[in-house]
Design an enzyme around this catalytic site. Structure first.
Site: not given
Ligand code: UD1
Length: 428
Positions: A22-23, A125, A130, A315, A407
């Site tokens: 994803k990233n 968030c 952030r 993560d 997500r």
């Protein structure tokens, strides 16, 4: 809102296909704005964040079409053709950007190609404030005039961007990516110092080079970019998701199972492999992927501190904490990247974990006594840590707010179910 119900206690056994990262996919999608030719991206994961980014691109004028066959059937990664013949709109509106912070990655490409952009500030968030100050300061060093205007970043570079030296005060994945894309089309040389070394940054740089950019130093903390006047299309395959790989590795460990993670690349998760090894988890490369299994009886406790790549990833912090909740002994988990990334702690505690937080450190005293409970999390990795805990717990766990998982984890419950988990999505 959908929920996930897990009845714990089944060891995960079998094999899981790892999806595209994803990233890596998100900045690669944004890079399609840099050229009027077609960028074909392969091995894209099917995730809500990817849909959000393509939606954002479409409103900038990108034509997005599904392309090609998926090798091995529909679950093997998706192929998209992206063509932005002309950028029709240089504003990224709040109603899309607020859904996903990575939307800010269109700022660099829009500014480089159109010499102007207006991008909503992503706002706070769940895992911290952030800010995007390093993105803005970096672009200013490339000659952009940047101002904040009604919650938007308003950027202009009337004569086009020009190369410059950017020394990031701290490592930022997103700021490095935005600057790489901007510098690719700037006049002259740009040097990015203290750049992020995450493999996803390398994936973006490699794709940009495929498109005709001139980037050197990929994989190091100093990136040197010679600007070019135009970029072409390219055909690029997104690298496998290292966070998904390590999450399932922890799944094998926490349930005492044995999984083969197809497409997983051990060299992308060296810090996690080292920590899992110390925790008594067996990890070995096998043809086409990685095998992970519980080595011996219990999980040993191991201290971890999150750091920029190649350190232990933030993560994976929540997932590691779930594993340490069932370890023999106490582990200290220290979070150095985000200031508020322990929201999974009270939920894990409700499942019987013994965790005390002091500042940026959590002390986890392992026990074998996790039990199922209704739980809820406020971000992606926190949610998956609760799924992992649920797989190891006795009884039933219901994870609420599944949209966080959607997500970032492709077909999570399907992949786990295929390996023996008693897991179901409750659609409401
Ligand atoms: C990316 C990842 C995210 C991961 C994070 C850290 C994507 C889409 N997301 O997020 O999953 O958790 O890297 O590995 O790739 N910061 C500033 N000012 C800035 C930018 C960042 O102070 O202008 C701070 C952040 O608040 C944070 C730290 O720097 O404390 C690192 O953030 P960053 O690497 O930028 O994270 P993202 O790119 O947003």
């Amino acid at each position: 809102m959908d929920k996930i119900r897990i009845r714990g206690g089944q060891p995960l056994r079998g094999s899981i296909q790892i999806s595209g990262a994803k990233n890596a996919a998100l900045p690669l999608l944004a890079a399609s704005l840099l050229t009027d030719e077609t960028l074909t991206l392969r091995n894209l994961p099917h995730l809500d964040d990817i849909a959000t980014m393509t939606h954002l691109l479409a409103q900038h004028g990108t034509e997005v079409s599904m392309a090609g066959d998926h090798p091995g059937g529909g679950h093997m990664g998706h192929v998209l053709d992206l063509r932005t013949a002309k950028v029709s709109r240089t504003e990224a509106p709040y109603d899309i950007v607020r859904k996903m912070r990575a939307s800010v990655l269109v700022l660099g490409p829009l500014l480089a190609r159109c010499h102007q952009a207006r991008v909503s500030l992503p706002g706070g968030c769940a895992i911290g404030t952030r800010p995007v100050d390093m993105h803005m300061r970096g672009l200013a060093a490339l000659g952009a005039e940047i101002a904040l205007d009604d919650g938007y970043i308003a950027a202009r570079a009337p004569g086009g961007l020009r190369g410059g030296v950017v020394v990031f005060p701290r490592v930022s994945v997103g700021a490095t990516e935005n600057l790489l894309m901007a510098a690719a089309l700037a006049k002259g040389e740009t040097v990015l110092e203290n750049a992020a070394r995450e493999p996803e940054v390398g994936d973006l740089a490699n794709c940009l080079n495929r498109m005709g950019a001139r980037i050197e130093g990929i994989g190091t903390d100093t990136l040197r970019i010679q600007g070019v006047t135009r970029l072409s299309g390219a055909d690029y395959t997104v690298l496998p998701d290292r966070i998904e790989t390590a999450t399932f590795a922890i799944g094998a460990a926490i349930t005492g199972g044995d999984l083969t993670l197809l497409g997983g690349r051990p060299e992308l998760i060296e810090a996690a492999v080292a920590s899992l090894g110390q925790a008594n988890v067996g990890i070995e490369p096998v043809a086409g992927g990685i095998r992970v299994f519980r080595n011996g009886t219990g999980v040993a406790s191991v201290d971890v501190t999150t750091e920029p790549y190649p350190g232990f990833p933030t993560d994976l912090q929540a997932q590691m904490m779930a594993l340490m909740s069932v370890a023999d002994g106490a582990a200290m988990i220290t979070e150095t990247i985000f200031e508020n990334r322990f929201m999974h702690v009270p939920e894990l505690v409700r499942m019987g974990a013994d965790i005390t937080v002091k500042g940026a450190t959590a002390m986890v005293r392992g026990s074998t006594g996790l039990h199922g409970a209704p739980v809820m999390a406020t971000d992606l990795r926190a949610s998956v840590s609760l799924v992992l805990a649920g797989l190891a717990a006795e009884g039933e766990t219901v994870v609420n707010r599944v949209y966080h998982l959607d997500r970032g984890y492709e077909r999570l419950e399907e992949k786990l179910m295929g390996c023996g988990a008693d897991i179901a999505r409750l659609i409401e």
